[in-house]
Scaffold this motif. Structure first.
Motif, PDB file in Angstrom:
ATOM      1  N   ASP A  42       0.826  -1.209   0.000  1.00 53.10           N
ATOM      2  CA  ASP A  42       0.000   0.000   0.000  1.00 53.10           C
ATOM      3  C   ASP A  42       0.861   1.260   0.000  1.00 53.10           C
ATOM      4  OD1 ASP A  42      -2.386  -1.395  -0.030  1.00 53.10           O
ATOM      5  OD2 ASP A  42      -2.547  -1.438   2.158  1.00 53.10           O
ATOM      6  N   ALA A  43       1.886   1.280   0.832  1.00 55.47           N
ATOM      7  CA  ALA A  43       2.757   2.449   0.888  1.00 55.47           C
ATOM      8  C   ALA A  43       3.487   2.644  -0.434  1.00 55.47           C
ATOM      9  CB  ALA A  43       3.754   2.312   2.033  1.00 55.47           C
ATOM     10  N   ALA A  44       3.931   1.545  -1.048  1.00 53.56           N
ATOM     11  CA  ALA A  44       4.621   1.650  -2.327  1.00 53.56           C
ATOM     12  C   ALA A  44       3.683   2.208  -3.401  1.00 53.56           C
ATOM     13  CB  ALA A  44       5.169   0.288  -2.753  1.00 53.56           C
ATOM     14  N   HIS A  45       2.426   1.776  -3.391  1.00 56.92           N
ATOM     15  CA  HIS A  45       1.451   2.283  -4.357  1.00 56.92           C
ATOM     16  C   HIS A  45       1.186   3.770  -4.127  1.00 56.92           C
ATOM     17  CE1 HIS A  45      -1.868   2.209  -7.157  1.00 56.92           C
ATOM     18  NE2 HIS A  45      -2.658   2.746  -6.228  1.00 56.92           N
ATOM     19  N   GLU A  46       1.019   4.176  -2.868  1.00 56.64           N
ATOM     20  CA  GLU A  46       0.788   5.586  -2.562  1.00 56.64           C
ATOM     21  C   GLU A  46       1.984   6.431  -2.967  1.00 56.64           C
ATOM     22  OE1 GLU A  46      -0.092   5.561   1.580  1.00 56.64           O
ATOM     23  OE2 GLU A  46      -2.090   4.713   1.292  1.00 56.64           O
ATOM     24  N   ASP A  47       3.191   5.917  -2.727  1.00 58.49           N
ATOM     25  CA  ASP A  47       4.395   6.648  -3.130  1.00 58.49           C
ATOM     26  C   ASP A  47       4.449   6.822  -4.645  1.00 58.49           C
ATOM     27  OD1 ASP A  47       5.129   6.797  -0.500  1.00 58.49           O
ATOM     28  OD2 ASP A  47       6.641   5.207  -0.617  1.00 58.49           O
ATOM     29  N   GLN A  69       1.897   6.899  -6.710  1.00 65.64           N
ATOM     30  CA  GLN A  69       0.874   7.881  -7.090  1.00 65.64           C
ATOM     31  C   GLN A  69       1.353   9.292  -6.803  1.00 65.64           C
ATOM     32  OE1 GLN A  69      -2.707   6.610  -5.042  1.00 65.64           O
ATOM     33  NE2 GLN A  69      -3.685   6.281  -7.033  1.00 65.64           N
ATOM     34  N   LEU A  70       1.941   9.495  -5.625  1.00 59.31           N
ATOM     35  CA  LEU A  70       2.427  10.819  -5.264  1.00 59.31           C
ATOM     36  C   LEU A  70       3.526  11.265  -6.225  1.00 59.31           C
ATOM     37  CD1 LEU A  70       2.290  13.179  -3.293  1.00 59.31           C
ATOM     38  CD2 LEU A  70       3.965  11.984  -1.873  1.00 59.31           C
ATOM     39  N   ASP A  71       4.438  10.367  -6.560  1.00 61.58           N
ATOM     40  CA  ASP A  71       5.493  10.701  -7.517  1.00 61.58           C
ATOM     41  C   ASP A  71       4.896  11.100  -8.862  1.00 61.58           C
ATOM     42  OD1 ASP A  71       7.421  10.176  -5.642  1.00 61.58           O
ATOM     43  OD2 ASP A  71       7.897   8.166  -6.406  1.00 61.58           O
ATOM     44  N   ARG A 111       5.171  14.799 -10.683  1.00 62.51           N
ATOM     45  CA  ARG A 111       5.721  14.966 -12.029  1.00 62.51           C
ATOM     46  C   ARG A 111       4.770  15.757 -12.915  1.00 62.51           C
ATOM     47  NH1 ARG A 111       6.381   9.377 -12.502  1.00 62.51           N
ATOM     48  NH2 ARG A 111       7.935   8.864 -10.966  1.00 62.51           N
ATOM     49  N   THR A 112       3.471  15.534 -12.785  1.00 62.73           N
ATOM     50  CA  THR A 112       2.517  16.221 -13.635  1.00 62.73           C
ATOM     51  C   THR A 112       2.253  17.644 -13.181  1.00 62.73           C
ATOM     52  OG1 THR A 112       0.656  15.329 -12.374  1.00 62.73           O
ATOM     53  CG2 THR A 112       1.349  14.095 -14.325  1.00 62.73           C
ATOM     54  N   ASP A 113       2.512  17.960 -11.921  1.00 62.10           N
ATOM     55  CA  ASP A 113       2.274  19.322 -11.405  1.00 62.10           C
ATOM     56  C   ASP A 113       3.411  20.265 -11.699  1.00 62.10           C
ATOM     57  OD1 ASP A 113      -0.157  18.599 -10.400  1.00 62.10           O
ATOM     58  OD2 ASP A 113       0.526  18.300  -8.335  1.00 62.10           O
ATOM     59  N   ARG A 114       4.561  19.752 -12.106  1.00 58.65           N
ATOM     60  CA  ARG A 114       5.709  20.613 -12.366  1.00 58.65           C
ATOM     61  C   ARG A 114       5.498  21.413 -13.653  1.00 58.65           C
ATOM     62  NH1 ARG A 114      10.782  16.605 -11.358  1.00 58.65           N
ATOM     63  NH2 ARG A 114      10.527  16.419  -9.133  1.00 58.65           N
TER      64      ARG A 114
END
Length: 93
Positions: free
Chosen positions: A75-80, A82-84, A88-91
């Motif tokens: 779960d943490a790996a999936h959330e990480d 998604q956050l990454d 990337r898209t917000d930059r």
């Protein structure tokens, strides 16, 4: 492996002897299993102990390998991930 083969051989011998003794039908395999189980319990102590020791050693080795392996929280790996992706898209750029 040897213990299993010995037990199968005992079952085959019991099955054959009971068949020759005149036992037929659905009762034959059931009685053969019971006879083979009793004989294997009485006669195959050393192979049974060796098989139990092998399985215990294997279980300990697997437990040690699992303890040494890095634990990954899925779960943490999936959330990480998604956050990454969101970062990337917000930059601007």
């Amino acid at each position: 492996m040897i213990y299993t083969l010995l037990r199968l051989a005992l079952f085959g011998a019991a099955f054959g002897l009971l068949y020759l003794a005149g036992l037929r039908g659905w009762l034959l395999p059931i009685v053969a299993v019971v006879v083979a189980l009793a004989v294997s319990y009485l006669a195959l102590g050393k192979p049974r102990d060796a098989a139990a020791q092998w399985m215990a050693t294997r279980a300990e080795r697997r437990a040690a390998e699992r303890a040494a392996a890095p634990k990954v929280d899925v779960d943490a790996a999936h959330e990480d991930a998604q956050l990454d992706q969101e970062l990337r898209t917000d930059r601007p750029g």
